[in-house]
Design a protein around this motif. Structure first.
Motif: not given
Length: 517
Positions: A20-28, A58-61, A94-99
């Motif tokens: 997981v890299v970045g702290q954006g307002s949404f997950d990618l 973004s919060r890059l996964i 799920d593991a990264a806490g991304s809904g």
């Protein structure tokens, strides 16, 4: 850059590596193609550039699909279905806490991304597909081509042998080709790679395309070497509301070619705002120099002359107001604030190469580059290709260089157009030539004179020529008319029996002591 932590998600009995890299307002969530390796991808300049761009908004996964990279291998006797592999996306989220996330699928990752969007619409914010397809045999490889590809995998995996199938434009890039060989070895074993190819051969998601409701962006290279562009045109017709953007180029991986253009499109699509201009990038003139041995000197003599030229290269780049930006294989890269200085330095280097006894060829181009670190990206790659295509003793430049150097006293002749994979249309190019209006009309055949033959004023002028200054700049500094400076230059060339200003600059560099000439 600090090391990025790698974690593991459980998907059934398989563990999937993710970052997981970045702290954006949404997950990618980035679903990679045929093979990947979470650690190794950060070592390639194009790949790391792309991921840094994504993580900036973004919060890059990121994850390695099962069977690849740092994730568990698959049982080659019982290959998993696309549905089982698609569920790895859910497990990682799920593991990264991304809904809910935007899903980016590249190449073989695109069918997985499409299936996820159709299966979990409530968890799919948007869908971006690069170089994707819905049916493997129709748009990637017919069965007979697949068997030939698998044979290559089983006999030559780990040597970079698959590179022509994915990025034919990078085959001659020694640095990238070596990285690709490591990429093969560290992403999958030969057996695993063959199994992955067979798994991909079963991909057919045409039946679910009409059920995708997420906003969808499609990106495809017009001459993609691996996936027929018709694949994305088909997706654009079948996915409701999908938008297709076709970019120039034939190299297939998403991290090759103009990665900033790809990142710009995806950022604007996901954020609704055009990409913010990168304040860490500046406009500069790049000079790429290469030398080669045409006289078959032998390893020792070639090594000595090559080392001598590199020392001269560093000296002359500095004298012309440039900065040494590093090397890329056999290529020497330098950057300048303006194209005139780059061309004058190139001419001095051409003369220096002849005097040392090696052959030189050079390319010059102008464009945006990173302020820090070695030049990367489209500008650097175009300049490198110009240097590779330049003939012995040639200085091949984009026409933009000539247009920006108007008034500098430099001369250019049209050299037609050349086609480069990453540009939408052929690039107009020119050859830089000697400044003939400054050369004496005739030259006596007497022996060249020593530096002492120059007057004090001529010594000042030749020193300023070596600093990369134009006649106008020299006239302003010495408070002379430009016509007088031209006369001084002509006399200098006549006295020293030199063919051009560039040769005078090289002469000055050789005869400058600690206290000046």
């Amino acid at each position: 850059m600090r090391p990025i932590e790698t974690r593991y998600a459980r998907s059934g009995d398989v563990r999937i590596a993710y970052q997981v890299v970045g702290q954006g307002s949404f997950d990618l969530v980035f679903v990679p193609g045929f093979i990947s390796n979470l650690d190794l991808q950060w070592e390639d300049e194009g790949y790391s550039r792309l991921l840094k761009r994504f993580s900036a908004f973004s919060r890059l996964i990121l994850f390695d699909k099962r069977g690849t990279g740092l994730s568990d291998r698959v049982d080659t006797r019982h290959l998993p279905s696309l549905e089982a592999r698609m569920d790895d996306v859910r497990a990682v989220m799920d593991a990264a806490g991304s809904g809910r996330a935007a899903i980016l699928g590249a190449s073989e990752g695109a069918p997985m991304a499409m299936l996820f969007a159709a299966t979990y619409p409530e968890r799919t914010r948007a869908l971006a597909l690069y170089g994707g397809y819905a049916h493997f045999h129709k748009w990637v490889m017919a069965p007979e081509r697949l068997e030939a590809f698998i044979e290559t995998v089983e006999t030559s995996w780990g040597t970079g042998a698959t590179l022509p199938n994915f990025a034919p434009g990078r085959v001659d890039d020694t640095h990238f080709a070596q990285w690709w060989g490591r990429f093969e070895r560290l992403s999958a074993s030969p057996t695993a790679a063959a199994a992955l190819a067979r798994m991909n051969a079963g991909i057919d998601v045409r039946g679910i395309l009409s059920t995708i409701s997420a906003p969808t962006l499609l990106i495809h290279r017009r001459n993609d070497a691996r996936v027929d562009p018709e694949a994305s045109r088909f997706l654009a017709r079948k996915i409701h509301g999908a938008r297709l953007v076709e970019l120039p180029g034939r190299d297939h991986p998403i991290w090759t070619g103009d990665v900033d253009r790809v990142a710009d499109l995806i950022e604007e699509f996901l954020t609704g705002q055009p990409a913010v201009a990168d304040t860490e990038r500046v406009l500069a003139a790049l000079l790429v120099t290469r030398i080669y041995d045409t006289a078959k000197l032998g390893d020792r003599m070639w090594s000595e002359r090559s080392q001598r030229f590199q020392e001269t290269w560093r000296l002359l780049v500095g004298r012309h107001g440039g900065r040494v930006a590093g090397t890329h294989g056999e290529l020497m890269i330098s950057r300048f604030d303006g194209p005139a200085r780059a061309i004058r330095c190139a001419a001095a280097l051409r003369d220096a190469a002849q005097q040392i006894g090696v052959a030189g060829a050079q390319g010059v181009h102008v464009g945006e580059i990173e302020m820090r670190g070695a030049p990367v990206g489209l500008t650097a790659r175009v300049t490198m290709q110009l240097a590779v295509r330049a003939g012995r003793g040639d200085i091949l430049a984009s026409r933009l260089v000539a247009e920006l150097a108007i008034g500098s006293g430099l001369h250019f002749v049209d050299a037609g157009r050349i086609s480069l994979d990453e540009l939408g249309e052929p690039l107009p190019v020119v050859q830089a030539t000697s400044e003939q209006h400054l050369e004496p009309a005739c030259r006596p055949k007497s022996k060249p004179m020593e530096p002492a033959a120059l007057t004090a004023r001529e010594s000042e002028v030749v020193s300023l020529i070596a600093d990369g200054k134009s006649n106008a700049a020299i006239a302003a500094e010495l408070k002379l008319s430009e016509h007088t400076v031209k006369r001084h230059v002509a006399n200098i060339l006549l006295k020293l029996d030199l063919p051009s200003r560039a040769a005078a600059a090289a002469f000055s560099a050789r005869h400058t002591g600690p206290d000046g000439p």
